[in-house]
Design an enzyme around this catalytic site. Structure first.
Site, PDB file in Angstrom:
ATOM      1  N   HIS A 180      35.616  27.822  67.640  1.00 30.92           N
ATOM      2  CA  HIS A 180      35.171  29.017  66.941  1.00 30.92           C
ATOM      3  C   HIS A 180      34.391  28.710  65.661  1.00 30.92           C
ATOM      4  CE1 HIS A 180      35.175  33.055  65.515  1.00 30.92           C
ATOM      5  NE2 HIS A 180      35.970  32.811  64.515  1.00 30.92           N
ATOM      6  N   SER A 211      39.474  40.034  69.100  1.00 35.86           N
ATOM      7  CA  SER A 211      40.103  40.064  67.779  1.00 35.86           C
ATOM      8  C   SER A 211      41.568  39.654  67.843  1.00 35.86           C
ATOM      9  CB  SER A 211      40.008  41.461  67.171  1.00 35.86           C
ATOM     10  OG  SER A 211      40.889  41.538  66.072  1.00 35.86           O
ATOM     11  N   GLY A 218      20.722  33.347  57.997  1.00 33.29           N
ATOM     12  CA  GLY A 218      22.040  33.953  58.141  1.00 33.29           C
ATOM     13  C   GLY A 218      22.514  34.479  56.800  1.00 33.29           C
ATOM     14  N   ARG A 256      46.636  30.543  64.028  1.00 33.68           N
ATOM     15  CA  ARG A 256      45.629  30.199  65.037  1.00 33.68           C
ATOM     16  C   ARG A 256      45.871  28.863  65.702  1.00 33.68           C
ATOM     17  NH1 ARG A 256      39.787  32.155  62.462  1.00 33.68           N
ATOM     18  NH2 ARG A 256      40.232  34.387  62.558  1.00 33.68           N
ATOM     19  N   GLY A 284      21.585  31.682  54.215  1.00 37.56           N
ATOM     20  CA  GLY A 284      20.140  31.482  54.051  1.00 37.56           C
ATOM     21  C   GLY A 284      19.424  32.756  53.641  1.00 37.56           C
TER      22      GLY A 284
HETATM   23  C1  LIG Z   1      32.305  35.446  67.200  1.00 33.96           C
HETATM   24  C2  LIG Z   1      32.474  35.091  65.754  1.00 33.96           C
HETATM   25  C3  LIG Z   1      33.188  35.935  64.919  1.00 33.96           C
HETATM   26  C4  LIG Z   1      33.346  35.632  63.569  1.00 33.96           C
HETATM   27  N1  LIG Z   1      34.046  36.503  62.781  1.00 33.96           N
HETATM   28  C5  LIG Z   1      34.171  36.226  61.464  1.00 33.96           C
HETATM   29  C6  LIG Z   1      34.865  37.138  60.619  1.00 33.96           C
HETATM   30  O1  LIG Z   1      35.366  38.168  61.071  1.00 33.96           O
HETATM   31  N2  LIG Z   1      34.961  36.840  59.297  1.00 33.96           N
HETATM   32  C7  LIG Z   1      34.400  35.712  58.769  1.00 33.96           C
HETATM   33  O2  LIG Z   1      34.504  35.523  57.571  1.00 33.96           O
HETATM   34  N3  LIG Z   1      33.731  34.827  59.551  1.00 33.96           N
HETATM   35  C8  LIG Z   1      33.616  35.057  60.877  1.00 33.96           C
HETATM   36  N4  LIG Z   1      32.945  34.165  61.679  1.00 33.96           N
HETATM   37  C9  LIG Z   1      32.315  32.983  61.053  1.00 33.96           C
HETATM   38  C10 LIG Z   1      30.992  33.391  60.395  1.00 33.96           C
HETATM   39  O3  LIG Z   1      30.369  34.391  61.143  1.00 33.96           O
HETATM   40  C11 LIG Z   1      30.009  32.227  60.285  1.00 33.96           C
HETATM   41  O4  LIG Z   1      30.657  31.116  59.823  1.00 33.96           O
HETATM   42  C12 LIG Z   1      28.893  32.558  59.288  1.00 33.96           C
HETATM   43  O5  LIG Z   1      28.295  33.778  59.631  1.00 33.96           O
HETATM   44  C13 LIG Z   1      27.844  31.475  59.260  1.00 33.96           C
HETATM   45  O6  LIG Z   1      26.732  31.956  58.517  1.00 33.96           O
HETATM   46  P1  LIG Z   1      25.580  30.972  58.132  1.00 33.96           P
HETATM   47  O7  LIG Z   1      24.616  31.719  57.293  1.00 33.96           O
HETATM   48  O8  LIG Z   1      26.159  29.753  57.531  1.00 33.96           O
HETATM   49  O9  LIG Z   1      24.902  30.505  59.481  1.00 33.96           O
HETATM   50  P2  LIG Z   1      24.263  31.421  60.623  1.00 33.96           P
HETATM   51  O10 LIG Z   1      24.543  32.857  60.418  1.00 33.96           O
HETATM   52  O11 LIG Z   1      24.667  30.808  61.908  1.00 33.96           O
HETATM   53  O12 LIG Z   1      22.698  31.242  60.433  1.00 33.96           O
HETATM   54  C14 LIG Z   1      22.070  30.065  60.869  1.00 33.96           C
HETATM   55  C15 LIG Z   1      20.594  30.255  60.615  1.00 33.96           C
HETATM   56  O13 LIG Z   1      19.945  29.011  60.644  1.00 33.96           O
HETATM   57  C16 LIG Z   1      18.850  29.090  61.524  1.00 33.96           C
HETATM   58  N5  LIG Z   1      18.657  27.756  62.092  1.00 33.96           N
HETATM   59  C17 LIG Z   1      19.584  26.996  62.709  1.00 33.96           C
HETATM   60  N6  LIG Z   1      19.041  25.804  63.039  1.00 33.96           N
HETATM   61  C18 LIG Z   1      17.764  25.825  62.624  1.00 33.96           C
HETATM   62  C19 LIG Z   1      16.689  24.892  62.682  1.00 33.96           C
HETATM   63  N7  LIG Z   1      16.829  23.682  63.216  1.00 33.96           N
HETATM   64  N8  LIG Z   1      15.493  25.289  62.182  1.00 33.96           N
HETATM   65  C20 LIG Z   1      15.328  26.503  61.627  1.00 33.96           C
HETATM   66  N9  LIG Z   1      16.307  27.401  61.533  1.00 33.96           N
HETATM   67  C21 LIG Z   1      17.507  27.061  62.031  1.00 33.96           C
HETATM   68  C22 LIG Z   1      19.201  30.130  62.519  1.00 33.96           C
HETATM   69  O14 LIG Z   1      18.007  30.677  63.044  1.00 33.96           O
HETATM   70  C23 LIG Z   1      19.928  31.125  61.651  1.00 33.96           C
HETATM   71  O15 LIG Z   1      18.979  31.946  61.010  1.00 33.96           O
HETATM   72  C24 LIG Z   1      32.785  34.453  63.041  1.00 33.96           C
HETATM   73  C25 LIG Z   1      32.083  33.588  63.875  1.00 33.96           C
HETATM   74  C26 LIG Z   1      31.938  33.882  65.227  1.00 33.96           C
HETATM   75  C27 LIG Z   1      31.233  32.902  66.115  1.00 33.96           C
END
Ligand SMILES: Cc1cc2nc3c(=O)[nH]c(=O)nc-3n(C[C@H](O)[C@H](O)[C@H](O)COP(=O)(O)OP(=O)(O)OC[C@H]3O[C@@H](n4cnc5c(N)ncnc54)[C@H](O)[C@@H]3O)c2cc1C
Ligand code: HEM
Ligand code: HEM
Ligand code: SF4
Ligand code: F3S
Ligand code: FES
Lengths: 234, 657, 275
Positions: B418, B301, B59, B347, B62
């Site tokens: 969320h 939104s 993500g 919220r 990562g």
């Molecule tokens: C609908 C929605 C809208 C949002 N809008 C906003 C916004 O407008 N602004 C904002 O700032 N935030 C927003 N957020 C929050 C934000 O998107 C997330 O908090 C953020 O993108 C999380 O990123 P991350 O890299 O931490 O995890 P993620 O992007 O969830 O990545 C997780 C990664 O870990 C991998 N993974 C998970 N478990 C395992 C495992 N056991 N083994 C191997 N790989 C694994 C997955 O494959 C993925 O690649 C929103 C969230 C949602 C749900």
């Protein structure tokens, strides 16, 4: 620049010819097809204009025929260019289409094209039909070996005799339909292959392609039709 | 006295009740990060490729970390569960990303972004981290722009901003309604560039199922190849978890189906403390569920609340069509309860209000779980064209899902889970209580305190990935003391055996019900008892109900197929099994935290007008839980505390009246 | 509503496949298509049968994970929508629906409706990026981009990487996908330095992966859930033309990732016991 390239390039950089680069890639081949296709289109267009002189009577068109032969050098260069274009075009087209067959792998049990024209999906077939036609046609009206009653240099006579037979008319009209299909999509696709496309231009291009294809087909078909209904006769 | 958990033997044998030390550098807030970077030991460039770093997750956090570490020359091994790194859940983020660029000249600054984030987090976040986040925010925008992220622009060619989530300044950068997608693709492209360069080895469709700890340090993981089912060990010098949030413990949430807690939970079981598990954010404007079969909830939104008016019928079970209900019989409850903020109340407040009116039986739509978001007046005031310009795509999205046209009938909305502010505890360097185990993005607990502001999660994920982890991991490696080891080590063989045994166990239960069933049941309990409004009673009920449900799961679960193939039921079984354990911890944490703060609302602790009431005297700290086993007869987890001190921003109660 | 489903079942990559017939007697029109499949799968599991494997994640049309053909139409009957965004109200009681996976040599079937789209990742890896080191970026507003260019770039960048364009193209061509990325980066100043190299490298990779060429048939754009237009293919062809004619010195050798690159890791990966 891009590490992706540096790190993966085992052999030392080698200079490659422009044509080579085009021919080796699918997009390049399409560009070659477009260019050769253009040459062929231009020829066919001029050819149609020339042929339409049958309506002006024997003297005019036979004179035109003699004019063409007046400068053998020009004639033969033209023929060679034309032949080269046709060969390159056909070769590329067939090769690409064979690749495409493999690219699908397993065929769909159920596939419903929605947006595309039948012409666009049958370019190979319309093309091959044209190929067959051209071979037959040259043997027929240029060389004369398959012609019922061929007279060297008398285009008007040859044409009228050819279309005296219903089979001849049918053969030509079928070819013209194939040509219509091929160009209806081909001329548009030519612009796309050369990158001459955007949301404003493309619709115009499509109209133009359809128009030109129609003109060519009608223009050509007019002759055999005119002969059977007796407008043009000896 | 503070026990340093880096030097103290961590893991299961961690010292009981250690007061957690976040190892925040000294000096004034503004120069702490500078200071820390200066103190860092550096790795000799020639040696970098000799270090292997495992990054779990592709993500924002990562992907950015793996790409940046690869660029630095480390040997990076990267995993994700999707078939492509580009599909990480970050892709779904819509609204935007904050940065203190002050391009709009409306008085924004690093200090202000810092202040807003601390206040928004209801004074439950660590000042030093939040300040660093605000500082780095501007570099993120520079980086992403250079990568070609197509941010919205002004006609002059400069970057456009909008205000978001009730902020008083316009500091949110956005790319249409697809900001998360574009930011993630930027990171993804940077990542694949490194893959092509050979510095990053990418393994899609690989799920991390176990963390391997050797001599108290994180030294590798065990994964399952989701296609072939092959279980495999990977050794490394450091491990990064960036595996996202655990909102799916509620079954229905705005998270993607694949989002899960397995990676962080496995690490927790191996000794990483879990901080503030009960902090969850509930988003007020989601499309309500339409039936039992519902598999996920879709976010609408928040901007809709600028022009839409929220109401429910005054009378219980008023069956009339919304259009036929005269204003006299409508209760615009937000405007009634919060005259100043009205429909724009924050919220958590808006969410709770919706729940209250629905609990009174005045909810609308299937199951009475929804409230109207009505644009009737806005249409009259501004006209259809203006509104379609503002919300056209959202109206369309709503109609696509519900089949109802918001132009004719009011939208129905309902709150949904969320975001999870809780996560693995990390120090200032984003290192967990297991040395060598770093945690980034939503998976860690840092920065957002008890409530996350809109558009700040993307910011945090990228700050962690691009600009923090690459430094702090280098420092950790440079400090040395890492014994050579490979997957031949016994610890790996044991971990592999555990993973195999566990999946065999799922396959052998041979019960009657699919995973989905138990996950849904678990979700219902969590949503009803540990959701928007929590009480001693509800939480005790949950803690009483969960073990029974979990026991059923282990007795009556049915998983078809084998472990040696693509088996999606088996994947889900493992995740749900972990949710059960996490759910219990969430409820305990919520129970112990005898206060209301941000997303955590305890009905016992509210002001007379229903506001969250903090208890700063007792709870100005991070609660970090240490694993002690699970199930009947197991020890209770140990609750450690990291005290929070507020020097720059004085503690204060928020009020939205 | 009652539905009859004919679904492609295939145990594994090498196993032979065939269509199997299932009934869902009680689908609700409010269900999404994938929720309808969830219901079917729950029943299959209860009966002890292997549930139908299909990919999905976000279930709101943005991640590009889902996708298969419904009665010969990629992502089902709705224009510019993914199958996860398609609700059952768009089908009739008694419909017979045939579900078939994406078919392309470059997209081998892994199981049932699940295919491997790694080839698309490798196309991006071969050049679909701007080479900028973390931390080396200039101040964001130092790069001015005309709003129209930025908007066009955003439209092209909206591709969700689902592979439907390949699936519906009679030539199994990835032209729309590749053209979208080439256009996105080619429209922005940041993308200029690598522009000629990018287009050649990405297409060399597409050929290596076994995708077909583009005959301007246009099914792709019609099926694209992100609404990507054929224009992006024109742009790519133009870039290719100019690159091939003008900048070839710096171009050879064009990067082609071996099929067995890291992105293919799990194919090469030893099964349990082999190590
Ligand atoms: C609908 C929605 C809208 C949002 N809008 C906003 C916004 O407008 N602004 C904002 O700032 N935030 C927003 N957020 C929050 C934000 O998107 C997330 O908090 C953020 O993108 C999380 O990123 P991350 O890299 O931490 O995890 P993620 O992007 O969830 O990545 C997780 C990664 O870990 C991998 N993974 C998970 N478990 C395992 C495992 N056991 N083994 C191997 N790989 C694994 C997955 O494959 C993925 O690649 C929103 C969230 C949602 C749900
Ligand atoms: C009804 C339609 C057509 C008629 C009446 C016609 C007539 C003729 C005639 C009379 C000749 C001999 C000219 C000469 O010897 O000087 C000729 C040559 C030729 N025609 Fe056509 N033609 C027709 C359609 C076409 C089409 C559709 C094509 C191509 C797709 C074509 C391609 C050629 C070629 C390649 C030659 C040989 C030219 C040369 O001598 O090098 N013709 N045609
Ligand atoms: C000689 C036999 C011919 C064959 C086998 C043939 C085959 C083809 C094929 C297969 C294509 C599609 C290329 C693709 O897959 O995208 C094509 C395109 C085209 N053909 Fe032909 N063709 C022939 C003759 C002609 C003739 C005589 C003309 C003109 C009068 C012509 C004009 C075109 C044009 C303009 C295109 C479009 C090129 C592009 O898409 O860039 N072809 N041809
Ligand atoms: S171009 Fe459209 S159809 Fe093709 S992958 Fe991208 S989004 Fe899917
Ligand atoms: S359908 Fe195929 S031929 Fe080209 S225009 Fe689309 S890729
Ligand atoms: S599941 Fe994400 S696009 Fe369909």
């Amino acid at each position: 620049m891009a590490t992706a390239v540096k790190d993966l390039s085992a052999p030392a950089p080698r200079r490659i010819s422009r044509l080579g680069l085009l021919w080796r890639s699918t997009i390049g081949k399409k560009i070659i097809m477009a260019v050769t296709g253009l040459v062929l289109v231009l020829y066919v267009f001029v050819h149609m204009l020339g042929n339409l002189q049958v309506f002006a009577g024997p003297e005019k068109i036979d004179a035109y025929g003699r004019l063409l032969r007046a400068a053998p050098v020009l004639l033969w260069t033209a023929r060679i260019v034309l032949l080269a274009a046709a060969v390159a075009h056909a070769w590329a087209g067939i090769e690409l289409q064979l690749r495409a067959r493999q690219a699908r792998g397993v065929a769909y049990a159920d596939y419903r094209p929605g947006a595309s024209s039948a012409a666009s999906r049958t370019m190979l077939w319309s093309g091959l039909l044209i190929l067959l036609f051209v071979v037959y046609h040259v043997l027929d009206l240029t060389v004369g070996v398959v012609h019922p009653d061929f007279r060297e240099g008398e285009i008007y006579w040859n044409v009228v005799k050819r279309f005296g037979q219903i089979t001849g008319v049918a053969a030509y009209l079928i070819a013209m339909v194939a040509l219509a299909f091929h160009l209806w999509h081909g001329i548009y696709s030519m612009f796309q292959s050369l990158g001459l496309s955007n949301r404003r231009l493309t619709p115009q291009v499509q109209k133009f392609a359809a128009g030109l294809a129609t003109v060519l087909t009608i223009g050509f078909s007019a002759i055999p039709l005119a002969v059977i209904i007796g407008v043009v006769k000896v | 006295m503070a026990t340093d958990l880096r030097t103290a033997p961590p893991g299961p044998s961690a010292p009981a009740r250690a007061r957690l030390d976040a190892r925040v550098p000294g000096g004034p807030l503004g120069s702490k990060w500078e200071q820390r970077r200066f103190e860092m030991k550096l790795v000799n460039p020639a040696n970098k490729r000799r270090y292997t770093i495992i990054v779990v997750g592709t993500g924002l956090a990562g992907g950015a970390a793996a790409a940046s570490l690869g660029e630095l020359g480390y040997n990076v091994v990267n995993f994700c569960i999707q078939d492509s790194p580009r599909r990480a859940h970050s892709i779904a983020a819509q609204g935007g990303i904050n940065a203190a660029k002050n391009y709009t000249n409306d008085g924004d600054s690093v200090e202000r972004l810092f202040y807003d984030t601390i206040k928004g987090g209801d004074f439950r976040a660590r000042e030093a981290n939040v300040y660093r986040l605000a500082e780095l925010s501007t570099a993120i925008i520079d980086q992403c722009t250079a990568q070609g992220v197509p941010f919205a622009r002004e006609y002059g060619g400069t970057l456009a901003n909008r205000s978001f989530g009730g902020a008083l300044v316009s500091r949110t950068f956005y790319a249409r309604g697809q900001t998360g997608q574009q930011l993630l693709l930027g990171a993804y492209q940077a990542l694949l560039r490194q893959v092509a360069a050979g510095t990053v080895k990418l393994h899609p469709r690989h799920e991390m199922l176990e963390l391997v700890v050797v001599d108290g340090r994180a030294r590798g993981v065990v994964t399952r190849d989701l296609v072939s089912g092959a279980i495999r060990s990977w050794a490394a010098d450091a491990v990064v978890l960036a595996t996202g949030g655990y909102g799916n413990v509620f079954y229905l949430s705005t998270n993607a189906r694949g989002s899960n807690a397995t990676a962080i939970w496995r690490a927790h079981r191996k000794g990483a403390f879990f901080a503030n598990p009960c902090y969850t954010q509930i988003h007020p404007t989601c499309i309500p569920r339409s039936g039992e079969y519902q598999s996920k909830l879709t976010l609408m939104s928040e901007s809709l609340r600028n022009d839409g008016r929220v109401w429910v019928p005054k009378a219980k079970g008023d069956a009339r069509a919304p259009g036929d209900i005269p204003d006299a019989d409508r209760d615009y409850y937000l405007e009634r309860m919060y005259p100043t903020y009205g429909n724009l109340a924050p919220r958590d407040i808006a969410s709770r209000a919706a729940k209250t009116v629905c609990d009174q039986g005045r909810g609308v739509g299937p199951g009475g779980l929804g409230v109207y978001l009505d644009f009737r007046d806005a249409f009259q005031r501004l006209g259809r064209r203006v509104l379609d310009e503002r919300y056209g795509n959202l109206f369309e999205m709503y109609e696509r899902i519900t089949g109802e046209d918001p132009h004719d009938v009011p939208m129905r909305i309902y709150p949904a889970v969320h975001y999870t502010m809780g996560g693995l505890w990390v120090d200032y360097d984003l290192m967990s209580t297991i040395p060598g185990l770093f945690v980034g993005g939503e998976a860690n607990f840092s920065d957002h305190g008890a409530n996350r502001l809109g558009a700040s999660a993307l910011m945090q994920g990228l700050a962690d990935g691009y600009f923090i982890l690459p430094y702090t991991i280098g420092d950790y490696l440079a400090r040395g003391g890492l014994a050579k080891l490979d997957t031949g080590h016994a610890a790996f063989r044991d971990a592999e055996a555990d993973v195999l045994a566990r999946s065999r166990r799922f396959l052998e239960i041979g019960g009657t019900k699919p995973v989905e069933h138990f996950h849904r049941e678990l979700g219902n309990v969590m949503w009803n008892e540990c959701g928007m409004a929590r009480s001693r009673e509800s939480l005790t009920r949950a803690l009483a109900a969960l073990p029974g449900l979990e026991e059923q799961f282990w007795r009556d679960l049915k998983v078809t197929g084998t472990g040696e193939e693509l088996n999606q039921e088996l994947e889900r079984a493992g995740r749900v099994a972990d949710y059960f354990e996490l759910a219990a911890l969430m409820c305990q944490d919520a129970l112990v935290r005898e206060e209301s703060c941000g997303g955590h609302f305890r009905v016992e602790h509210q002001t007379e007008d229903g506001e969250a009431k903090r208890d700063d005297a007792r709870f100005t700290h991070v609660a970090a839980w240490e694993w002690r086993g699970h199930g009947p007869g197991a020890e209770r987890p140990i609750r450690h505390e990291e005290p929070l001190v507020f020097e720059a921003v004085p503690l204060q109660q928020r009020s939205y009246k | 509503m009652r539905l009859v489903l004919e679904i492609w079942r295939q145990k594994g990559p090498e196993a032979p496949g065939a269509f199997a017939r299932y009934e869902v007697p009680d689908a609700s029109e409010h269900m999404s298509f994938l929720e309808m499949l969830d219901v079917l799968n729950a029943r299959l599991v209860e009966r002890g049968e292997d549930p139908v494997a299909f990919d999905s994640d976000c279930r709101e049309g943005i991640c590009g994970t889902c996708g298969f053909l419904v009665n010969g139409e990629a992502h089902g009957p709705l224009p510019n929508a993914t199958i996860c965004q398609t609700h059952m109200r768009h089908f009739k009681d008694g419909d017979v629906l045939r579900l078939e996976p994406w078919r392309a040599r470059a997209f081998p079937v892994r199981k049932d409706l699940v295919v491997d789209r790694g080839a698309l990742d490798r196309i991006i890896a071969s050049g679909g990026y701007v080479s900028v080191r973390t931390g080396s970026a200039p101040e964001a507003n130092a790069i001015l981009v005309p709003k129209p260019a930025a908007d066009r770039a955003m439209e092209a960048a909206a591709c969700i990487g689902c592979g439907a364009c390949v699936a519906v193209c009679p030539n199994a061509s990835a032209a729309l996908f590749t053209g979208a990325k080439v256009s996105h980066l080619g429209l922005l100043p940041q993308g200029q330095p690598e522009r000629p190299l990018r287009v050649l490298a990405m297409n060399a990779q597409a050929v290596e992966e076994g995708f077909g060429h583009c005959t301007s048939i246009g099914e792709c754009a019609a099926a694209c859930p992100a609404g990507i237009q054929l224009e992006v293919i024109g742009r790519m062809n133009r870039d290719f033309f100019t690159a091939a004619l003008s900048r070839r010195d710096e171009l050879e050798p064009v990067a082609v990732l071996p099929k067995s690159s890291a992105l293919r890791a799990y194919v090469a990966e030893p099964k349990k016991g082999e190590t």
